[in-house]
Design a protein around this motif. Structure first.
Motif, short mmCIF file in Angstrom:
data_model
loop_
_atom_site.label_atom_id
_atom_site.label_comp_id
_atom_site.label_asym_id
_atom_site.label_seq_id
_atom_site.Cartn_x
_atom_site.Cartn_y
_atom_site.Cartn_z
N SER A 190 0.41 5.33 1.32
CA SER A 190 -0.45 6.22 2.08
C SER A 190 0.06 7.66 2.08
O SER A 190 -0.63 8.56 2.52
N GLU A 191 1.30 7.87 1.60
CA GLU A 191 1.88 9.19 1.51
C GLU A 191 2.05 9.59 0.05
O GLU A 191 2.36 8.75 -0.79
N LEU B 107 -4.52 9.70 -3.84
CA LEU B 107 -4.02 10.29 -2.60
C LEU B 107 -4.13 11.81 -2.63
O LEU B 107 -4.51 12.44 -1.65
N ARG C 218 -5.28 5.40 1.93
CA ARG C 218 -4.21 4.58 1.39
C ARG C 218 -4.68 3.74 0.21
O ARG C 218 -5.83 3.31 0.15
N GLN C 219 -3.75 3.49 -0.70
CA GLN C 219 -4.07 2.80 -1.94
C GLN C 219 -3.31 1.48 -2.04
O GLN C 219 -2.13 1.40 -1.70
N TYR D 125 0.83 -1.19 0.00
CA TYR D 125 0.00 0.00 0.00
C TYR D 125 0.87 1.25 0.00
O TYR D 125 2.02 1.23 0.45
#
Length: 413
Positions: free
Chosen positions: A33-34, A119, A125-126, A31
């Motif tokens: 997330s930033e 994002l 999160r991806q 994942y």
């Protein structure tokens, strides 16, 4: 964040079928997330066909300072240029610095590109576990060399426009990026691209991928002989060496059997369905050999922008590219400064030693820095004392190269 579910994994440059069968089948989720760590001004470069534009990042010195030359950064396998922001900012004190994500990596990877858009729009999160599938067309390094060609020509164009004169251009490359860069420059020599070759006045090769890996510990004991067998067979495949007749016959028979079988199996195991079980995932031990910085290791372990898996056809294609490059590396004519660690298992030192022995006398400014006590693969991400010393060595080589060019210009006047 990366979540591995299998302890037994293999590294980027493993070309061994039995070990893959033994250690594959790992579940893997990844994942981000930033947001992607952008740096510099972005330039969009059109690509051929339906391919999305290539993004080139550019940092220039302060307005009051004129760059002494221009630098293009080329990252390594499965990483991305966004993590080179600090490196770019350091060199931008003197140079115009550019960088890009080559094919299937970073924001040139459609899965990672879509994740970054999500994002930025505020979505959480991806899942980027399938980012490695962008490697499906990578039978060799040609698509990456094409992107390097786009990026280099655009860098030269921007360099000329901002500086107002034709400053020399240098490339700073790492690992697989060094193999892509070196093989690209060798191709340009063969195509007699004199105007381009004349602008590229030197290349920094850091831990270049001129050899296969030598995994440490029990993995090396198990996989080492098989890796060497595969590489030996690929080296001799339809390419006789200066061997005695019995050895020549043996090597050709071995390669004629081994290479087509492995090529076929690696291709089959890269097909949909099967690749889910046979695609290797980067092992935990690799991080220990990337850097001596605990902070950087921790960052690497949670960095979702780094691709954690590699299709087998891509891995096999890299091995073939190494073999092909080694057959012609004697002709490499661009001035270089090569840096490698003697105990780096990710790109074995003997590949660098062979290259130096074959090419050191091809240019008067060729030089190398062997680090006999080090095992680390990413020299620009070491702790500060070592990192700063290596960067200083790079800057000193660039200064010597620029001084030699200036002296040559004076002599011609």
């Amino acid at each position: 964040m990366t979540t591995p579910y299998c302890k037994f994994k293999i590294a980027d440059f493993k070309f061994i079928l039995p070990l893959l069968i033994l250690l594959s089948g790992c579940m893997h989720q990844q994942y981000v997330s930033e947001p992607y760590p952008r740096w510099g001004e972005e330039y969009s470069i059109p690509r051929s066909g339906d391919n999305p534009p290539l993004i080139l990042r550019v940092l220039s010195p302060l307005e009051s300072a004129s760059p002494v030359a221009c630098i293009l950064l080329v990252h390594g396998m499965n990483e991305y240029i966004g993590r080179y922001g600090d490196v770019a900012r350091h060199f931008s004190n003197q140079f115009l610095v550019a960088g890009f994500d080559y094919y299937a990596h970073g924001l040139s990877n459609p899965v990672l590109q879509q994740a970054e858009k999500a994002l930025n729009s505020g979505v959480g999160r991806q899942d980027v576990s399938q980012a490695y599938l962008a490697q499906v067309l990578l039978y060799d390094l040609e698509l990456m060399r094409r992107d390097l060609d786009y990026a280099l020509k655009k860098t030269i164009q921007i360099c000329d426009a901002q500086v107002g004169s034709k400053k020399p251009v240098f490339l700073i490359s790492h690992s697989l990026g060094s193999l892509i860069t070196a093989s690209y420059l060798l191709q340009m020599q063969d195509k007699e691209e004199e105007s381009l070759i004349r602008r590229v006045q030197g290349v920094i090769l850091q831990a270049p991928g001129f050899a296969v890996s030598e995994p440490p510990g029990w993995r090396g004991w198990l996989a080492g002989p098989l890796i060497k067998l595969s590489f030996h067979a690929e080296t001799h495949f339809l390419n006789p060496q200066n061997d005695s007749l019995p050895l020549l016959v043996f090597n050709q028979m071995l390669s004629l059997v081994t290479v087509p079988v492995l090529d076929g199996l690696f291709e089959v195991f890269s097909w949909p369905g099967l690749r889910y079980f046979f695609t290797p995932t980067t092992p935990e031990w690799v991080v220990d050999y990337l850097t001596d910085s605990e902070k950087e290791r921790s960052r690497l372990q949670t960095d979702g922008w780094i691709i954690r898996r590699s299709l087998l056809r891509y891995i096999k294609g890299i091995e073939s590219e190494i073999v092909q490059f080694r057959r012609h590396m004697d002709d490499f004519a661009t001035a270089y400064y090569l840096i490698y660690s003697a105990h780096d298992p990710i790109t074995a030192a003997w590949g660098n030693e062979d290259f130096v022995n074959a090419t050191l006398n091809n240019h008067q400014d060729n030089a190398y820095l062997a680090l006999p006590e080090l095992r680390y693969h990413q020299h620009l991400f070491l702790t500060k004392p070592r990192r700063n010393a290596i960067i200083k060595n790079i800057e000193q080589w660039l200064d010597r190269r620029l001084a030699a060019m200036k002296h040559a210009e004076t002599e011609m006047q």
